[in-house]
Scaffold this active site. Sequence first.
Site, mmCIF file in Angstrom:
data_model
loop_
_atom_site.group_PDB
_atom_site.id
_atom_site.type_symbol
_atom_site.label_atom_id
_atom_site.label_comp_id
_atom_site.label_asym_id
_atom_site.label_seq_id
_atom_site.Cartn_x
_atom_site.Cartn_y
_atom_site.Cartn_z
ATOM 1 N N SER A 201 -59.269 -36.617 -7.313
ATOM 2 C CA SER A 201 -59.835 -37.488 -6.286
ATOM 3 C C SER A 201 -59.585 -38.971 -6.544
ATOM 4 C CB SER A 201 -61.336 -37.208 -6.183
ATOM 5 O OG SER A 201 -62.058 -38.393 -5.995
ATOM 6 N N LYS A 202 -59.081 -39.595 -5.521
ATOM 7 C CA LYS A 202 -58.776 -41.019 -5.564
ATOM 8 C C LYS A 202 -60.036 -41.826 -5.912
ATOM 9 C CE LYS A 202 -57.777 -44.069 -1.643
ATOM 10 N NZ LYS A 202 -57.111 -44.148 -0.344
ATOM 11 N N ARG A 203 -61.171 -41.344 -5.456
ATOM 12 C CA ARG A 203 -62.421 -42.062 -5.644
ATOM 13 C C ARG A 203 -63.001 -41.838 -7.050
ATOM 14 N NH1 ARG A 203 -67.188 -40.663 -3.993
ATOM 15 N NH2 ARG A 203 -66.354 -38.759 -3.102
#
Length: 553
Positions: free
Chosen positions: A298-300
Amino acid sequence: MERTELNRQMAQLLFPHITKTPADYEVIYPPRNLPQGAKVTRIAPSPTGFMHFGNLYGALIDERLAHQSGGVFYLRIENTDAKREVEGAVDVILTSLNAFGLKFDEGATAGEDKGNYGPYRQRDRAEIYQTIAKDLVERGLAYPCFCTEEDLQQLHDRQEAEGANFGYYGKWAVHREITPDEAKALMDEGKPYVVRFRSPGVDGNRIKYKDLAKGEIEMPENCNDIVLLKSDGIPTYHFAHVVDDHFMRTTHVVRGEEWLSTFPYHLQMFDVIGWEKPAYVHTAHMLKFDEGSKRKLSKRKDPEARLTYYLQQGYPADCVIEYLMTVLNSNFEEWRRKNPEADLNEFPFKAEKMGIAGAVFDIDKLNDISKNLICKMSGEEVYEATAKWAKEYNPEFYALLTRDEAYSKAILSIGRGGKKPRKDFTVWSDVPDYMAFFFDETFTTDYPFPENMPKEDILRVLKEYPAQYYDANDDQQTWFEKVKKLTEAMGYAVDMKAYKADPTAFPGSVADISAVLRVAVTGRTASPDTFAVMSILGKETVLDRLEKAANAL
Ligand code: GLU
């Protein structure tokens, strides 16, 4: 009026400014003159300034397919969504992929586009999309739709109430039969419209396709009259993909599996327009183990999802690529065992050998690969790579590292070249800490001396060693003999076996005496070989540090 005449009128009404025909573009972008079997691939990122690790994964597949076959690998920028565009994003794409050794043959660059199949930025291609759309309207395969957001919401609500499939199709497609007169009246009122594809799909039909990575896949045929051009005349991804990959003569489309759900749109458009389809490679998402279960990287949440993370940490580019190959092709590791020294580019990559399930990202494995690769490098190579990394990501350390090149190279050569080389580094960002005590600026003086030794004994080592034993010209063996002599003189055990057999018989051992010297000159309990360290630091610094340590007690 004849249907064909109505279609012609409609095309003229919607696109009066378009004078070219698809045939003109066939001439402008002729089939590429490449050897038999050469593949043409591309990556088509949006210029958001963020490069996901998955972008590298996809790009690597593209690059291998193209360059292994004598083909072309190009960069197209999908900037149809102006809101998401970030300045300098193309630069980020190019520099981050270049850093991993992936080079484009053609496409968008930080400056002018390069190549004969451009423009390579979608917003600059409006005329091409509109030419194809105009032709489709003329052929009765597309039409304008004036539905507003609210109209579409109402449509959705009615479909929900009736239990019908959602979408703009069949009897629900209210503008399917709109006439040029009706359209003109709405346009005169200034009503915005989109251009929709007239899908020939039949509800319940299924289609099959052989994806190069996923194998045979079966999906429902598309029945939706999907949007080709948005109200500003800019295409949707679906239409742009089909038009661009046709005219740029892409042979293989590699993209994430999130595009599988809309894949039927693309296949249908190629068929209806009458263009040859490229081959498709839909890649599985990168997954990661998180608290016992797998989830998407996940990018986040995950710093390692960001491509620049690997550059900032200073992973050697080869390692990341080598690691990705182990994920991409199940036979890579066997090949590597048989060809331990071979260049990575010699591995015959095959899309068909890719896994179908999500690839689990294993940072420990990447770290292992990295450690093993770095330990085989010479001190000189480590120096060059570290300097390159530090210049960009740690300028303060860069200044220290490059102040005296020979000195730094000597440090980085400690313990290299033998059968069992030291494995101190996983990434270049490990180097500053490793080297810190070699520079007075970063040498720390907490002095974690052996706790079992009384202060007077420590002090005695620090005083007697320089006064009676230390000679900067000694070789390693003599150096150690002298440490042993001091050990003996202090009544500490020289023979470790004897010491271990009865530790109470001695105040300590030669290991403690060595530890005092190590801590005094390095400030640490763990460091490379003390003799090597002292030789590199040089007489003056060694004497100075021993004195400082004594004074600090
Ligand atoms: N802009 C799309 C994406 O980043 C491109 C997909 C494709 O390669 O066609 O997912």
